[in-house]
Design a protein around this motif. Structure first.
Motif, PDB file in Angstrom:
ATOM      1  N   GLU A  54       0.841  -1.201   0.000  1.00 37.38           N
ATOM      2  CA  GLU A  54       0.000   0.000   0.000  1.00 37.38           C
ATOM      3  C   GLU A  54       0.872   1.245   0.000  1.00 37.38           C
ATOM      4  O   GLU A  54       1.827   1.349   0.782  1.00 37.38           O
ATOM      5  CB  GLU A  54      -0.910   0.029   1.225  1.00 37.38           C
ATOM      6  CG  GLU A  54      -1.807   1.262   1.273  1.00 37.38           C
ATOM      7  CD  GLU A  54      -2.669   1.327   2.525  1.00 37.38           C
ATOM      8  OE1 GLU A  54      -3.662   2.054   2.515  1.00 37.38           O
ATOM      9  OE2 GLU A  54      -2.323   0.641   3.507  1.00 37.38           O
TER      10      GLU A  54
ATOM     11  N   ARG B 128      -7.169  -1.021  -6.796  1.00 31.72           N
ATOM     12  CA  ARG B 128      -7.898   0.028  -6.094  1.00 31.72           C
ATOM     13  C   ARG B 128      -8.109  -0.389  -4.638  1.00 31.72           C
ATOM     14  O   ARG B 128      -8.255  -1.572  -4.339  1.00 31.72           O
ATOM     15  CB  ARG B 128      -9.248   0.285  -6.769  1.00 31.72           C
ATOM     16  CG  ARG B 128      -9.109   0.823  -8.186  1.00 31.72           C
ATOM     17  CD  ARG B 128     -10.456   1.171  -8.788  1.00 31.72           C
ATOM     18  NE  ARG B 128     -10.292   1.652 -10.149  1.00 31.72           N
ATOM     19  CZ  ARG B 128      -9.999   2.906 -10.472  1.00 31.72           C
ATOM     20  NH1 ARG B 128      -9.862   3.811  -9.505  1.00 31.72           N
ATOM     21  NH2 ARG B 128      -9.853   3.272 -11.718  1.00 31.72           N
ATOM     22  N   ASP B 129      -8.142   0.604  -3.759  1.00 26.54           N
ATOM     23  CA  ASP B 129      -8.393   0.325  -2.348  1.00 26.54           C
ATOM     24  C   ASP B 129      -9.888   0.454  -2.043  1.00 26.54           C
ATOM     25  O   ASP B 129     -10.724   0.552  -2.960  1.00 26.54           O
ATOM     26  CB  ASP B 129      -7.552   1.235  -1.453  1.00 26.54           C
ATOM     27  CG  ASP B 129      -7.843   2.721  -1.663  1.00 26.54           C
ATOM     28  OD1 ASP B 129      -8.954   3.067  -2.135  1.00 26.54           O
ATOM     29  OD2 ASP B 129      -6.972   3.550  -1.338  1.00 26.54           O
ATOM     30  N   ALA B 130     -10.259   0.474  -0.778  1.00 25.78           N
ATOM     31  CA  ALA B 130     -11.668   0.513  -0.383  1.00 25.78           C
ATOM     32  C   ALA B 130     -12.359   1.804  -0.808  1.00 25.78           C
ATOM     33  O   ALA B 130     -13.590   1.845  -0.930  1.00 25.78           O
ATOM     34  CB  ALA B 130     -11.791   0.326   1.129  1.00 25.78           C
ATOM     35  N   THR B 131     -11.596   2.866  -1.048  1.00 23.89           N
ATOM     36  CA  THR B 131     -12.163   4.140  -1.504  1.00 23.89           C
ATOM     37  C   THR B 131     -12.111   4.269  -3.019  1.00 23.89           C
ATOM     38  O   THR B 131     -12.461   5.310  -3.550  1.00 23.89           O
ATOM     39  CB  THR B 131     -11.414   5.323  -0.874  1.00 23.89           C
ATOM     40  OG1 THR B 131     -10.089   5.398  -1.431  1.00 23.89           O
ATOM     41  CG2 THR B 131     -11.318   5.173   0.638  1.00 23.89           C
ATOM     42  N   ASP B 132     -11.647   3.222  -3.682  1.00 21.07           N
ATOM     43  CA  ASP B 132     -11.471   3.169  -5.143  1.00 21.07           C
ATOM     44  C   ASP B 132     -10.282   3.989  -5.638  1.00 21.07           C
ATOM     45  O   ASP B 132     -10.114   4.178  -6.841  1.00 21.07           O
ATOM     46  CB  ASP B 132     -12.741   3.580  -5.905  1.00 21.07           C
ATOM     47  CG  ASP B 132     -13.763   2.441  -5.930  1.00 21.07           C
ATOM     48  OD1 ASP B 132     -13.344   1.267  -5.867  1.00 21.07           O
ATOM     49  OD2 ASP B 132     -14.964   2.721  -6.001  1.00 21.07           O
ATOM     50  N   ALA B 133      -9.444   4.463  -4.718  1.00 25.10           N
ATOM     51  CA  ALA B 133      -8.189   5.091  -5.128  1.00 25.10           C
ATOM     52  C   ALA B 133      -7.193   3.993  -5.521  1.00 25.10           C
ATOM     53  O   ALA B 133      -7.186   2.900  -4.942  1.00 25.10           O
ATOM     54  CB  ALA B 133      -7.616   5.920  -3.986  1.00 25.10           C
TER      55      ALA B 133
ATOM     56  N   SER C  36      -4.077   2.714  -4.960  1.00 26.39           N
ATOM     57  CA  SER C  36      -3.025   2.895  -3.953  1.00 26.39           C
ATOM     58  C   SER C  36      -2.353   1.592  -3.563  1.00 26.39           C
ATOM     59  O   SER C  36      -1.508   1.584  -2.668  1.00 26.39           O
ATOM     60  CB  SER C  36      -3.609   3.548  -2.694  1.00 26.39           C
ATOM     61  OG  SER C  36      -4.497   2.645  -2.042  1.00 26.39           O
TER      62      SER C  36
END
Length: 204
Positions: A48, A127-132, A134
């Motif tokens: 991450e 994508r991470d949980a926020t859809d960024a 990262s």
């Protein structure tokens, strides 16, 4: 498709990552199915981007941790790199996430025992949980022993060898140097210094 992506273990990771893409978009961590990666999980890591110079291990497979002689979860991958290649590597990692391309890397890994292996890694953005974008889904695979050095307290990456080749995931790839500029390593050490050879993978 790059020849390396048809060889174990990269084929398994690439096939699963590709299968959970939503059209042309990048997959998210929540889309991954660990069962589909069961055969390669011991060599898989999840990274991450916590800051532009911090790429933190969020998951480290058991075989990968065993080679290091410790579990690096929560630690910064950049700290494992030879200081001479850290800035160059940081630029690659950040651009891979920002511009959404994958990467195949070959490098030297100097372990605490003194053993120096040639290692290959595949990095695929997530994508991470926020859809960024990262995260990296990555797999680390030792290719061959290069040499022995005096045993040390820590493992070190990229001291003797480091090359990176971008993978086009549908968004294009930048024109970046594939090896860091330093005496005796990568660029400046021969006409083929910027090439990642597929036969390295075929030997496995």
């Amino acid at each position: 498709m790059h020849p390396a992506l048809s060889s174990h273990p990269f084929q398994t990771v690439w096939a699963h990552w590709s299968s959970v893409r939503a059209g042309t978009d990048l997959p998210a961590k929540r889309d991954l199915n660990p069962a589909a990666l069961k055969t390669v999980l011991p060599n898989v890591v999840l990274l991450e981007r916590a800051a532009t110079d911090r790429f933190v291990y969020r998951l480290a497979g058991t075989a990968f941790a065993e080679r290091l002689n410790y579990n690096p979860t929560g630690q910064n991958l950049i700290d494992q790199l030879d200081p001479a290649v850290r800035d160059w590597s940081i630029a690659w990692f950040n651009r891979s996430l920002d511009e959404r391309f994958g990467a195949l890397s070959e490098y030297s890994a100097e372990y605490y025992t003194g053993r120096v292996n040639k290692v290959a890694s595949l990095y695929l953005p997530l994508r991470d949980a926020t859809d960024a974008v990262s995260l990296f889904l990555a797999v680390n695979w030792p290719l061959e022993m290069l040499s022995y050095k005096p045993a040390g307290a820590v493992s070190r990456i990229g001291t003797d060898l480091l090359t990176v080749e971008p993978l086009d995931l549908g968004f294009g790839v930048p024109d970046l140097p594939r090896t860091p500029e330093r005496p005796g390593v990568g660029r400046g050490s021969g006409p083929d210094a910027d090439t990642v050879y597929p036969d390295s993978y075929a030997r496995r």
